[in-house]
Each structure stands twice: as C-alpha cells, then as structure tokens.
Design a protein around this motif. Structure first.
Motif, mmCIF file in Angstrom:
data_model
loop_
_atom_site.group_PDB
_atom_site.id
_atom_site.type_symbol
_atom_site.label_atom_id
_atom_site.label_comp_id
_atom_site.label_asym_id
_atom_site.label_seq_id
_atom_site.Cartn_x
_atom_site.Cartn_y
_atom_site.Cartn_z
ATOM 1 N N ASN A 57 25.842 44.155 52.143
ATOM 2 C CA ASN A 57 26.711 44.968 52.995
ATOM 3 C C ASN A 57 27.681 44.062 53.751
ATOM 4 O OD1 ASN A 57 25.441 47.256 52.197
ATOM 5 N ND2 ASN A 57 24.368 47.626 54.133
ATOM 6 N N ILE A 58 28.950 44.313 53.536
ATOM 7 C CA ILE A 58 29.969 43.491 54.185
ATOM 8 C C ILE A 58 30.823 44.385 55.077
ATOM 9 C CG2 ILE A 58 32.023 42.071 53.777
ATOM 10 C CD1 ILE A 58 30.708 41.231 51.125
ATOM 11 N N SER A 59 30.947 43.981 56.341
ATOM 12 C CA SER A 59 31.749 44.760 57.272
ATOM 13 C C SER A 59 33.198 44.280 57.232
ATOM 14 C CB SER A 59 31.180 44.597 58.682
ATOM 15 O OG SER A 59 32.196 44.797 59.620
ATOM 16 N N PRO A 60 34.133 45.191 56.910
ATOM 17 C CA PRO A 60 35.543 44.788 56.880
ATOM 18 C C PRO A 60 35.991 44.208 58.221
ATOM 19 C CG PRO A 60 35.290 47.043 56.076
ATOM 20 C CD PRO A 60 33.961 46.627 56.624
ATOM 21 N N GLY A 61 35.428 44.748 59.316
ATOM 22 C CA GLY A 61 35.817 44.307 60.650
ATOM 23 C C GLY A 61 35.580 42.821 60.868
ATOM 24 N N GLU A 62 34.466 42.342 60.307
ATOM 25 C CA GLU A 62 34.108 40.936 60.477
ATOM 26 C C GLU A 62 35.157 40.026 59.814
ATOM 27 O OE1 GLU A 62 30.103 38.214 59.639
ATOM 28 O OE2 GLU A 62 30.416 40.074 58.548
ATOM 29 N N ILE A 63 35.587 40.444 58.626
ATOM 30 C CA ILE A 63 36.578 39.640 57.898
ATOM 31 C C ILE A 63 37.950 39.755 58.566
ATOM 32 C CG2 ILE A 63 37.656 39.251 55.649
ATOM 33 C CD1 ILE A 63 35.170 40.659 54.424
ATOM 34 N N GLU A 64 38.262 40.970 59.019
ATOM 35 C CA GLU A 64 39.558 41.190 59.683
ATOM 36 C C GLU A 64 39.671 40.339 60.947
ATOM 37 O OE1 GLU A 64 39.512 45.405 60.224
ATOM 38 O OE2 GLU A 64 39.915 45.809 58.106
ATOM 39 N N GLU A 65 38.566 40.242 61.663
ATOM 40 C CA GLU A 65 38.557 39.464 62.897
ATOM 41 C C GLU A 65 38.896 38.000 62.632
ATOM 42 O OE1 GLU A 65 34.874 39.225 65.466
ATOM 43 O OE2 GLU A 65 35.440 41.345 65.634
ATOM 44 N N VAL A 66 38.342 37.478 61.536
ATOM 45 C CA VAL A 66 38.601 36.085 61.174
ATOM 46 C C VAL A 66 40.045 35.920 60.714
ATOM 47 C CG1 VAL A 66 38.042 34.316 59.448
ATOM 48 C CG2 VAL A 66 36.205 35.517 60.672
ATOM 49 N N LEU A 67 40.527 36.872 59.920
ATOM 50 C CA LEU A 67 41.883 36.747 59.386
ATOM 51 C C LEU A 67 42.948 36.893 60.475
ATOM 52 C CD1 LEU A 67 41.609 38.606 55.961
ATOM 53 C CD2 LEU A 67 42.280 36.215 56.305
ATOM 54 N N ILE A 68 42.723 37.820 61.427
ATOM 55 C CA ILE A 68 43.739 38.056 62.462
ATOM 56 C C ILE A 68 43.891 36.827 63.356
ATOM 57 C CG2 ILE A 68 42.289 39.127 64.283
ATOM 58 C CD1 ILE A 68 45.644 40.587 63.215
ATOM 59 N N ALA A 69 42.854 35.988 63.387
ATOM 60 C CA ALA A 69 42.910 34.772 64.210
ATOM 61 C C ALA A 69 43.777 33.689 63.557
ATOM 62 C CB ALA A 69 41.498 34.237 64.451
ATOM 63 N N HIS A 70 44.131 33.882 62.273
ATOM 64 C CA HIS A 70 45.003 32.918 61.600
ATOM 65 C C HIS A 70 46.429 33.074 62.149
ATOM 66 C CE1 HIS A 70 47.324 30.929 58.471
ATOM 67 N NE2 HIS A 70 46.193 30.355 58.067
ATOM 68 N N PRO A 71 47.080 31.970 62.502
ATOM 69 C CA PRO A 71 48.391 32.084 63.160
ATOM 70 C C PRO A 71 49.466 32.777 62.318
ATOM 71 C CG PRO A 71 47.852 29.782 62.618
ATOM 72 C CD PRO A 71 46.611 30.591 62.410
ATOM 73 N N ALA A 72 49.300 32.801 61.007
ATOM 74 C CA ALA A 72 50.339 33.406 60.166
ATOM 75 C C ALA A 72 50.075 34.886 59.883
ATOM 76 C CB ALA A 72 50.454 32.640 58.857
ATOM 77 N N VAL A 73 49.004 35.437 60.475
ATOM 78 C CA VAL A 73 48.654 36.833 60.197
ATOM 79 C C VAL A 73 48.996 37.707 61.400
ATOM 80 C CG1 VAL A 73 46.756 38.429 59.698
ATOM 81 C CG2 VAL A 73 46.821 36.191 58.588
ATOM 82 N N ARG A 74 49.881 38.693 61.190
ATOM 83 C CA ARG A 74 50.248 39.602 62.268
ATOM 84 C C ARG A 74 49.319 40.820 62.295
ATOM 85 N NH1 ARG A 74 55.268 40.298 64.665
ATOM 86 N NH2 ARG A 74 56.339 39.363 62.897
ATOM 87 N N GLU A 75 49.131 41.424 61.124
ATOM 88 C CA GLU A 75 48.213 42.560 61.009
ATOM 89 C C GLU A 75 47.403 42.406 59.739
ATOM 90 O OE1 GLU A 75 50.063 46.514 61.331
ATOM 91 O OE2 GLU A 75 51.670 45.517 62.437
ATOM 92 N N VAL A 76 46.199 42.941 59.741
ATOM 93 C CA VAL A 76 45.363 42.805 58.546
ATOM 94 C C VAL A 76 44.434 44.009 58.410
ATOM 95 C CG1 VAL A 76 43.597 41.469 59.761
ATOM 96 C CG2 VAL A 76 43.761 41.294 57.285
ATOM 97 N N ALA A 77 44.155 44.355 57.159
ATOM 98 C CA ALA A 77 43.152 45.381 56.877
ATOM 99 C C ALA A 77 42.391 44.950 55.629
ATOM 100 C CB ALA A 77 43.821 46.726 56.651
ATOM 101 N N VAL A 78 41.070 45.124 55.686
ATOM 102 C CA VAL A 78 40.240 44.757 54.540
ATOM 103 C C VAL A 78 39.532 46.003 54.025
ATOM 104 C CG1 VAL A 78 38.190 43.442 53.839
ATOM 105 C CG2 VAL A 78 39.933 42.365 55.287
ATOM 106 N N VAL A 79 39.606 46.209 52.714
ATOM 107 C CA VAL A 79 38.927 47.364 52.107
ATOM 108 C C VAL A 79 38.178 46.929 50.851
ATOM 109 C CG1 VAL A 79 40.594 49.073 52.967
ATOM 110 C CG2 VAL A 79 40.975 47.978 50.746
#
Lengths: 128, 510
Positions: free
Chosen positions: B416-438
């Motif tokens: 079980n993988i929570s999209p929120g967990e991955i989104e949280e990591v990706l949004i912290a990347h300086p080049a990412v403005r918005e992100v969604a994982v599905v």
C-alpha cells in the motif's frame, strides 16, 4: 489516541437536593430542544441536553414554565439572584442537564436548590 | 434547536448591528430575521400544482439572499438545498428534479438552462425578493415553544457530494448537528462590531453553510463575493475592512500573488482560515511572511461532520515556524488537534485503534457528526463513530497529519502506497510547483506509480525519480513523471485525481 473529555467545574462536593419551603415543587420532563421561561425575570433558556429523569427546573428560586404557556409572575428569591449571561451554557453534570441562555436575566438557574454552573468553554479560533 | 434559533438570538441580542452586506446598505440582524420569517411564510404556502413544496432549493452564486434562504427554510421546517450551478445542463436538470416538490431560487441564466422542470416552482432571485416584499411583515410565531424532538431531528441542509461514480449523494445535516457544531465552536455575540467575514467559497460547500451560522451567532458581518476571483477578493477585503475569511489553499496562493504584485497589505485582516484541502508548506510559509499581522488557522473537516473537526491554531503556526525541533516544525503540515468535545481515533482496516504515529483511517464521533446520506441510512451502525475515508496519523502531542483519501491508495505489488507521502517529498524539490501522484494499471505490479508535475524550473524525470528514491523507497519511485502546465482542480481547490487517473490509464496502456 487520547480521547478528549470536557471537564466541568461542579463546585466541589455535591449538595443534597432539598426543596425550597416557599416554592411548590414541580418535577417535569425537560426535553432536549425545549424552551423555558422564568417567572421572576426575563430569563429564557433552550435545553441543549435534557436529563432522562424529571427535574424541578427553577430560575430565581421559582419553577420555570414551558415557553409559550401562561404563568403568574413571582418575586425573585434573593438567594438565587446571581444572574445569567446570554449565549452562555449552564450545566448540571450529574443530571446531564445543559441549558443555553437565549435571554439573560437576574435570577440564578437551579434544579431545586442546587445552582447550575457556567460551562467553561475555551474560545476557539474561527475556522469558518 | 433549529438553526433559525441562532438567528433569533442574534436579532434579540444585537438587533441593529449589520448582519449581511456592506456597512452602508447592509441589513441588520432584525431585518435578516424579518426576511427569513417572510421566506418561511412564503415557503409554507407555496405549492407545485396541488402539492405543497417540501424543500427550499437554490442554484445560484453567493449573494446576500443566501442567509435569508438558509434561515427561512429552517423556520419553515424544510431542508435548504444549495446546488452546484457549474454542473452541465443535463446533470443539473437531473439533480434539481430530485428535490421535487420544491421551491427553487435561481440565477436568471440557470432558469433558462433548467427549462420546464417538473415538480419545481422556479423563481429567479429578484422575483423571489419581489414576492417577499409583497408579504406583510412577519410576525413572531405565536408558539413554537414547547420542546420538540422533531425540530432537533429535522433536516436543516442537504448537500450533494460530488460522487466519483454514480449519481451524487445527498449528505444529510440535521438541525442538531449544525447547532451542536456552532455551540461548540462559536461564542454568542463575541465578535467586535468592526468584525466582518468575507465569504468566497461556493454556497453548496459545507464551508459556505458553516460560515453563515458562525458569523451570525458570533455577531460578525457577512460580506459575499459572488464567486472567488483573487483580485476581487483583495479589493473587497480592503474596501470592506474585512477582518476574517476562510479560503482554500489554491485561493490563498492566488491571493498572495495579488498582494505581492500590487503591494496591498490588508491591515484590517486579523484571521485567515484555510481548509478544504492539503496546505502546501511553501504557501503557508509565504502567507506568514507576507501577512505577519494575521492569525492563521488550518482546519480539517468534512461535509458529513458539519465542517471543522480539527484545527491548527495561530499559536501552533507561530510555534512551528519558529521552531528548530523538526517534530514541531512538521506541524505546519498538520491539521492540528481535534476540537474539544469531539472524539477522534486512527483505526486500522479491521476497525481497531492503532498506536500513536501509526497510519490508519480517521474516525470521529460527536454531536456535529452526521455521516448520513439521504435514502441510505447510515450514521449509527458503529456506535456513532463515522469513518471519514481519510488516512492519517496522530503525533505524540495529538496533532493530526493527513495523507490523503483511502480510496486513492496505490496498491503496487501488494504494497500500500500513499500518494500523499510521495507528493510531500516531490513538492519539497525546488523545481516542483505542484504535484499529484496517482496509480495506473500495470501488468506486472497491478498498479504503478505515476506523477504529474507542474515544474517551476527545469528538471528531468530522472532527477525527480532519484529525488524520491533516496528519500523514500524504490517501490515509491514514480515509474513515470509527466510534466504538465496545470493540474485539474475543482472550484474549491480539490484536486481531481479521477481525471488524472483516467489520463494515467491512457498513457499506461500505450
């Protein structure tokens, strides 16, 4: 998870309920959602939580009447004249009674001779 | 108690204070009560053919009429049903028809879109106003007194939830739920005379309903924007000397853009509440920087819980932003602690409470929790406990962290993988403005992880995959990263994952 329970100050030890001499004791069902009026002043309350058993609900030392019914005005008992504040809730935890004052007055809310206590509610920041 | 009683108290305690509208030309609590009572007498006698109407429905933008309708329906003892005017014509016709027999107040263009609606008496907002004006001044009902459990149990509001599959469900909010919410969160008449709240969330959203009740009971003037536009919001906030407002995170981002561009500071604004979706840390940090005089609240709630169940207070925000302790600092991402008097637990799939820090489903119980849908029963199967379908965990101090909808969980190779967990990591990347994982169907893994990224500067798929791999685990690394210009949101800022899932599905099958 810690379950959150609201604590109430019920003013130390529980007093014994004894009816006042000069007041006719009238125990009635005080249902959630019902509205009651004082016979001694302007006080009006809405029942937020009604107890399961019949109670002798009073204001200013005299039995309250169901809102919208006729009544004979009475004199406030000076021993029950601490007053109420509009919008505040008054409780008797042991009975499970909670009243919301919709119109303030000069009488004290009580069940027989046991006064209700102001419910201590910490203000929350607005979230709407 | 019905919600109309909240207005009766306000009209009794603060009759001449402005309730709705601008300081010049707005209506007082006494006038609002009069209009609501006229509405009730109109609704009581209204009929469709021979059948008396059973609901007061509305398909309209925000306007000063909205509180009149909400309280009027309450006095008439019928549900108030605000519906989404953005629906496509056929969906809208289907939805309004479900309310028959009803009185329906609409925006003029909506009247044309609905056409000949069977079982509905349709009036435009101005026609409705004319009808009210013709009625004699409303009298106080002779005797609405003696306790009535029917009033407590009667339905105050029906809100159609946007179902991802099938027809929208009508969430039931009874008078006792909404009254309980207001009594536990607001203090009667506590607002100062200068206070005013700006409402820009749509009227068919729970926040639009709770805004009215909270403001009226507190004595805070309501000011409406027909619909949210950032420039309009800032202009109105400044001109009306707005002190309070509730916005969703996407709105906040756009408001900050306007403030930054034109240098407006909004000195009157004291309280800004955010809710309706996860608040990106970058946005709230920027908000705290641009509006240092404002108290921020981050609230979490659902339609089914009569709005807020948990909130991060202004003190929590300040403590988090100024803390060196990572655990305290992390609370900027939390939705704070549950409201007093409300029970909240995290439970596993079997319904058993989990340990502190362990993820699971958020369950709540309390007077404001309805959890009931029209025609579907519900509510009390679990001793009053309502499963929210949101997943999250509580930290040692009882702060709630949400990680998304349970239905959005990606099951990859049995994990079980929570999209929120991955989104949280990706949004912290300086080049990412918005992100969604599905998740997208995958022949080998059952589901694969797909990320949609709105970049703020140049970055490659490989760089982002590596960014996730070193911070989480390889199974969480997105198999695909798609770069897009925008992500799909609904008008209240809720990410439309369904749309992305469909899109991911198409590309996955190539």
């Amino acid at each position: 998870m810690a379950r959150r329970a609201v604590k109430y100050d019920n003013g130390g030890e529980t007093q014994r309920i004894t009816p006042l001499k000069d007041t006719q004791v009238r125990t009635r069902q005080v249902r959630t959602g019902s509205r009651w009026k004082s016979t001694v002043d302007t006080t009006e309350v809405m029942v937020i939580r009604g107890p399961s058993k019949d109670i002798d609900l009073r204001c200013g030392g005299h039995a309250m009447v169901a809102s919208g019914t006729s009544f004979e005005a009475a004199e406030i008992d000076p021993a029950y004249a601490d007053g109420t504040q509009v919008g505040k809730r008054y409780v008797d935890e042991e009975l499970g009674l909670e009243l919301l004052v919709s119109k303030a007055g000069s009488g004290t809310l009580s069940v027989a001779d046991r006064s209700l206590h102001l419910k201590d509610a910490k203000p929350l920041p607005t979230s709407d | 108690m019905n919600v109309g009683f909240l207005l009766e108290m306000a009209a009794e305690g603060m009759p001449d204070r402005i309730a709705v509208g601008s300081l010049e030309g707005g209506i007082t609590y006494a006038q609002l009560l009069d209009q609501a009572r006229r509405t009730a007498s109109y609704v009581r006698t209204a009929s469709v053919g021979e059948t008396p109407v059973g609901r007061l429905a509305m398909v309209d933008l925000n306007s000063d009429t909205l509180p009149v309708l909400l309280f009027g329906a309450s006095f008439a003892g019928v549900p108030f049903v605000p519906m989404n005017y953005r629906l496509a014509d056929d969906k809208l016709r289907e939805l309004v028809a479900r309310n028959a027999p009803a009185l329906l107040v609409v925006d003029p263009p909506v009247a044309e879109r609905i056409g000949d609606a069977h079982g509905l008496r349709v009036l435009t907002r101005s026609e409705f106003g004319d009808q009210l004006a013709e009625l004699p001044a409303a009298q106080e009902p002779a005797d609405d007194a003696a306790g009535d459990e029917d009033v407590e149990e009667s339905i105050a509001v029906l809100l159609f939830t946007s179902g991802t599959t099938g027809a929208p469900k009508a969430a039931v909010l009874r008078n006792r739920h909404l009254a309980s919410y207001i009594l536990s969160t607001a203090e009667f008449g506590a607002a100062g005379e200068h206070e005013a709240t700006l409402v820009s969330v749509p009227p068919y959203h729970i926040a639009g309903v709770s805004a009215i009740l909270s403001a009226v009971y507190s004595g805070r003037r309501l000011v409406y924007l027909p619909a949210f536009k950032a420039g309009e919001w800032v202009r109105t906030a400044r001109d009306e000397r707005i002190t309070h407002a509730m916005v969703v995170p996407t709105m906040l981002g756009r408001i900050l853009d306007v403030l930054e561009a034109d240098g407006t500071t909004l000195p009157a604004l004291t309280n800004l509440s955010c809710g309706g979706g996860p608040m990106p840390v970058a946005v709230i940090e920027r908000a705290l920087r641009l509006l240092p005089h404002v108290d921020f609240v981050n609230a979490y709630g659902l339609t089914e819980t009569s709005s807020t169940i948990s909130l991060l207070t202004p003190e929590d925000h300040r403590a988090a932003i100024s803390s060196d302790d990572p655990a305290v600092r992390a609370r900027l991402r939390s939705v704070g602690r549950p409201l007093p008097g409300l029970e909240l637990e995290i439970r596993d799939a079997a319904g058993e409470p989990v340990a502190v820090g362990e993820p699971g489903e958020v369950w709540v119980r309390g007077g404001q929790v309805a959890g009931e849908y029209l025609g579907a029963g519900g509510g009390d199967q679990s001793d009053g406990w309502f499963p929210t379908r949101d997943s999250g965990y509580l930290d040692a101090e009882g702060y709630l962290f949400l990680s998304g909808r349970l239905d959005d969980v990606i099951v990859r190779g049995g994990e079980n993988i929570s999209p929120g967990e991955i989104e949280e990591v990706l949004i912290a990347h300086p080049a990412v403005r918005e992100v969604a994982v599905v998740g997208a169907t995958d022949v080998r893994w059952g589901e694969r992880v797909v990320a949609y990224v709105v970049p703020s500067s140049e970055v490659t798929e490989e760089q982002l995959q590596e960014h996730v791999r070193v911070r989480l685990r390889s199974t969480c690394t997105p198999e695909q990263v798609h770069f897009v210009d925008t992500l799909p949101y609904n008008e209240t800022g809720k990410l439309l994952r369904r749309v992305l899932r469909e899109k991911a599905q198409e590309t996955a099958n190539v």
